[in-house]
Write an enzyme that holds these catalytic residues in place. Structure first.
Site, short mmCIF file in Angstrom:
data_model
loop_
_atom_site.label_atom_id
_atom_site.label_comp_id
_atom_site.label_asym_id
_atom_site.label_seq_id
_atom_site.Cartn_x
_atom_site.Cartn_y
_atom_site.Cartn_z
N HIS A 129 18.70 24.55 53.57
CA HIS A 129 19.97 23.81 53.59
C HIS A 129 20.13 23.02 54.90
CE1 HIS A 129 24.12 22.82 52.70
NE2 HIS A 129 24.02 23.45 51.55
N ARG A 169 22.58 13.91 40.65
CA ARG A 169 21.27 14.35 41.14
C ARG A 169 20.13 13.82 40.27
NH1 ARG A 169 23.74 14.95 45.73
NH2 ARG A 169 25.34 16.55 45.67
N GLU A 222 32.90 24.85 43.32
CA GLU A 222 32.94 23.49 43.84
C GLU A 222 34.06 22.66 43.21
OE1 GLU A 222 28.83 22.19 43.32
OE2 GLU A 222 28.35 23.08 45.25
N GLU A 243 18.34 29.71 35.88
CA GLU A 243 18.52 28.25 35.99
C GLU A 243 17.61 27.73 37.09
OE1 GLU A 243 22.59 26.72 36.02
OE2 GLU A 243 21.99 25.16 37.44
N ASP A 297 21.10 27.53 46.73
CA ASP A 297 21.20 26.34 45.90
C ASP A 297 19.90 25.56 45.80
OD1 ASP A 297 22.19 24.33 44.42
OD2 ASP A 297 23.70 23.64 45.84
N ASN A 344 29.65 19.56 35.79
CA ASN A 344 30.91 19.05 36.35
C ASN A 344 31.50 18.19 35.23
OD1 ASN A 344 30.59 20.26 38.87
ND2 ASN A 344 29.42 18.53 39.67
N GLU A 401 16.45 17.43 43.79
CA GLU A 401 17.56 17.15 44.71
C GLU A 401 17.19 17.48 46.15
OE1 GLU A 401 21.10 19.31 43.65
OE2 GLU A 401 22.20 18.64 45.42
N ARG A 458 27.71 33.02 52.18
CA ARG A 458 27.67 32.37 50.87
C ARG A 458 26.62 33.00 49.95
NH1 ARG A 458 26.09 26.02 49.66
NH2 ARG A 458 25.53 26.37 47.48
N LYS A 507 30.67 25.74 34.11
CA LYS A 507 30.74 25.91 35.56
C LYS A 507 32.22 26.12 35.88
CE LYS A 507 29.99 23.28 39.87
NZ LYS A 507 29.25 22.15 40.49
O1 GCW Z 1 23.13 21.73 44.08
C1 GCW Z 1 24.46 21.50 43.87
C2 GCW Z 1 24.55 20.04 43.64
C3 GCW Z 1 25.72 19.61 42.82
C4 GCW Z 1 25.74 20.44 41.54
C5 GCW Z 1 25.87 21.90 41.93
C6 GCW Z 1 25.83 22.82 40.71
C7 GCW Z 1 26.41 19.84 39.33
O2 GCW Z 1 24.54 19.38 44.89
O3 GCW Z 1 25.56 18.25 42.54
O4 GCW Z 1 26.76 20.06 40.67
O5 GCW Z 1 24.78 22.26 42.73
O6 GCW Z 1 24.77 23.33 40.41
O7 GCW Z 1 26.85 23.02 40.08
#
Ligand code: GCW
Length: 698
Positions: free
Chosen positions: A517, A164, A287, A383, A361, A206, A389, A332, A283
């Site tokens: 979204h 991102r 995901e 956060e 998100d 990640n 993004e 969600r 994290k």
């Molecule tokens: O917004 C989403 C993003 C992912 C990101 C995730 C997160 C780092 O599309 O790219 O991964 O959130 O915050 O963990």
């Protein structure tokens, strides 16, 4: 001889360049613009000795123009200041005082604080004051940060890409570290210190296990060495399964003694290389990332194990609450609360739970996350996403100050009226000693660091609001503009006007009235409200808007997912009724008929169209405003911004047209009188494909 001639030649070229008129400004200096050449250099005196004090003096020599009084830098406990009887009770470790004072019989401008880094922050505050027009002869500032940990999260990968990221490759050249410390690392630290940012997580959440190997610890240590004198600590994202991948254990179960011992040894190893290492960001079970749930343990079990490893060294753990499971059929938006709320009181003292501003998100607008105010026994870290993004990548002008301000000022009502998210986050609502705020960085190797001049403002606003979450985003925009573009009031007023309407414009043209979204898959670039064929339900935009012939919106009241019940009763009550829900969040909480009557008297459908149109029109207006300052802003930054505004206008129209084409295909309604038909048919919009869009692994 030849070599000497060459050297002289190079010097002449360098001199020539230095004396040429400043035609271009590539934005590299950020808010650290050097004082205009030719102004009398101020008299700077440093009492005491340390690398940080020397750096503070250097900043003043470089950036402070003539001062009416000599400047004195000293720690508050220096005997030279004893006679002043400074009141330092409220300063903490990082707070500063900048005021006039007589020192050794000389009227002076004193910059002081209890520690060297507090003095450094004071020096930057003095420079900022001068650039924003404060009369230094009468200056009297006392300021201490309200939030303890003010941290940037880099989603930087070890291969140099940035998840991102829209400002080029990672700033960190992992390959040449630890030997080569690019001077940019120092400039980066300076820019952050000027805002009071005191922590940097250098790798992506990640996370790869390799970031915890000896070579990468050495690289992290090299960055920590650069950052340390600027008051900045290094943190690492930790991959939960590292004991398996690196330690060859059979499990990463947090209750397994061998796993615990592995992490303890790993923490000891890191602290040997980085004695002031900040700690871990994690994290987990999100995901696809590994985590304690893989072993039927809770997030608290996982966090506490890591916390125990860093505790002897004074480290902390920032444990993210960004979780949602494909196996969980629930809304969600409810999942993080459902999983974390019962864990309140179960986390170790040195753990903060890091919560995104909203429950989905980082969308252009989200209601505040219901976890704020719901875990009184746990320090909650906010956060925010600085990188855009979901708000147009690097090209769209979207000042995020109002978004940050909106969430910080949101009232959770957890302890009565005035229980704002800011008070949860700064620890004051529940008396926590630990407090923190994180921003996902928008920095890369682009010359202007953030991909555009105006994106720099988002980094700036994050830093300033992290220091003082009660600041107004408009005041922050103004001071940023003054430090970025100089002091022509017409330019500043124009820039601030553009900035203050820009985020709402993005909301309008991407997803008004609480829609969210709706973007394209994977890369998240451009509109895709029609997408419905992805494997997991909550990956699909249709999951979020639930539009059909009868209506649109996600029913999160009792008749739907009842997510509203996760808020405090007075908040929940307002949100349960579409008539008392803020219209800006209407379709986040309610599924309503297309002819629902809005406060304006228009139908919901007409109102939606009006918002899309307003969004596009606002961008056109920003373009016109920017034309008006042509010639008053340096050509390089002016031209790039003008071009980016053209891109933004084109893409805003694309978002509007594609969205309207789709909504009409669902509701079968005509456009309200006067609204322009989409340029293309829906099939055209659906056929657009962007396999190489930035910020996303290809
Ligand atoms: O917004 C989403 C993003 C992912 C990101 C995730 C997160 C780092 O599309 O790219 O991964 O959130 O915050 O963990």
């Amino acid at each position: 001889m030849k070599k000497r001639l060459l050297t002289i030649g190079v010097c002449m070229i360098a001199l020539g360049a230095a004396s040429a008129p400043a035609l271009a400004n590539d934005g590299y200096d950020l808010w650290l613009t050097p004082a205009v050449a030719g102004t009398a250099a101020p008299d700077i005196r440093v009492i005491g000795q340390s690398e940080t004090l020397t750096l503070a003096a250097g900043e003043l020599r470089r950036d402070l123009a003539a001062s009416p009084l000599p400047v004195v830098l000293a720690r508050a406990d220096d005997p030279a200041l004893a006679a002043l009887r400074l009141s330092t009770a409220t300063l903490g470790e990082e707070g500063y005082i900048v005021r006039t004072a007589t020192i050794d019989g000389r009227p002076s401008l004193l910059v002081t604080g209890k520690t060297d880094r507090a003095v450094l922050y004071g020096a930057f505050a003095l420079i900022r004051a001068q650039k924003t027009g404060v009369d230094l002869a009468a200056i009297n500032l006392t300021s201490a940060p309200k939030i303890g940990l003010r941290v940037l999260n880099h989603w930087d990968n070890l291969d140099g890409s940035v998840e991102r990221g829209y400002a080029g490759q990672s700033l960190w050249d992992w390959w040449t570290l630890p030997d080569f410390k690019d001077p940019r690392y120092t400039d980066y630290a300076r820019a952050n210190a000027a805002l009071g940012i005191n922590g940097i997580v250098i790798n992506n959440v990640n996370a790869k296990p390799e970031s915890l190997t000896a070579p990468y610890i050495a690289k992290a240590a090299a960055l920590a060495d650069v950052f340390r004198p600027w008051g900045i600590k290094v943190y690492l994202s930790a991959r939960f399964s590292a004991p398996i991948e690196l330690g060859h254990l059979k499990t990463a179960d947090p209750l397994d003694p061998e796993v615990q011992a592995w992490w303890k040894a790993k923490a000891d190893e890191i602290y040997r290389a980085i004695p002031d290492f900040g700690g871990f960001l994690v994290k987990a079970n999100s995901e696809g990332q590994p985590g304690p749930r893989d072993y039927h343990r809770s997030h608290a079990d996982g966090a506490n194990m890591l916390a125990a490893a860093v505790a002897p060294h004074g480290g902390i753990v920032m444990w993210r609450a960004f979780v949602y499971a494909e196996t969980d059929p629930d809304d969600r938006a409810k999942q993080a609360y459902t999983e974390f709320h019962p864990l309140d009181g179960k986390f170790a003292d040195n753990v903060l739970v890091q919560v995104k501003n909203g429950a989905i998100d980082f969308q252009p607008r989200e209601p505040f996350h219901p976890l704020f105010g719901a875990m009184p026994k746990t320090p909650m870290m906010l956060e925010l996403q600085i990188t855009k993004e979901y708000l147009g990548f690097a090209t769209h002008l979207a000042y995020l100050g109002p978004l940050f301000e909106e969430v910080l000022k949101a009232d959770t009502r957890a302890k009565g009226t005035g229980s704002t998210v800011a008070k949860v986050v700064d620890g004051s609502l529940y008396g926590h000693k630990l407090s923190g705020i994180a921003g996902v960085a928008n920095v890369g190797r682009d010359r202007d660091w953030s991909g555009s001049t105006f994106n720099q403002a988002n980094w700036y606003a994050f830093g300033r609001l992290a220091w003082d979450p009660t600041l107004s985003s408009e005041a922050v925009a103004r001071e940023w503009a003054q430090q970025t573009f100089g002091n022509d009031p017409r330019v500043i007023d124009t820039v601030v006007r553009m900035m203050m309407q820009s985020r709402e414009a993005v909301v309008d043209y991407t997803g008004p009235l609480g829609l969210a979204h709706l973007m394209g898959t994977g890369h998240h670039y451009g509109p895709g409200p029609w997408i419905s064929d992805l494997a997991r339900p909550e990956w699909n935009p249709v999951y979020y808007h639930k539009a059909d012939k009868a209506g649109v919106g996600f029913d999160r009241t009792k008749t739907g997912s009842n997510a509203v019940a996760q808020y405090e009763p007075p908040v929940a009550k307002l949100l349960a009724d579409p008539r008392t829900t803020p219209e800006s969040e209407l379709l986040w909480f309610h599924h309503l008929p297309w002819d629902w009557k809005m406060k304006s008297g228009r139908t919901l459908w007409e109102e939606m169209v009006a918002h899309y149109d307003r969004g596009v029109a606002t961008v056109a207006q920003m373009q016109a405003e920017w034309q008006g300052v042509k010639g008053s802003v340096d050509p390089e930054r002016w031209q790039k911004t003008a071009t980016y505004l053209e891109i933004q206008h084109r893409e805003a129209k694309w978002w509007r047209d594609a969205s309207l084409a789709y909504w009409m295909s669902v509701n079968g309604l005509p456009l309200p009188a006067g609204a322009a038909a989409p340029e293309h048919d829906l099939a055209w919009y659906k056929a657009q494909d962007f396999p190489m869009a930035p910020g996303h692994p290809h």
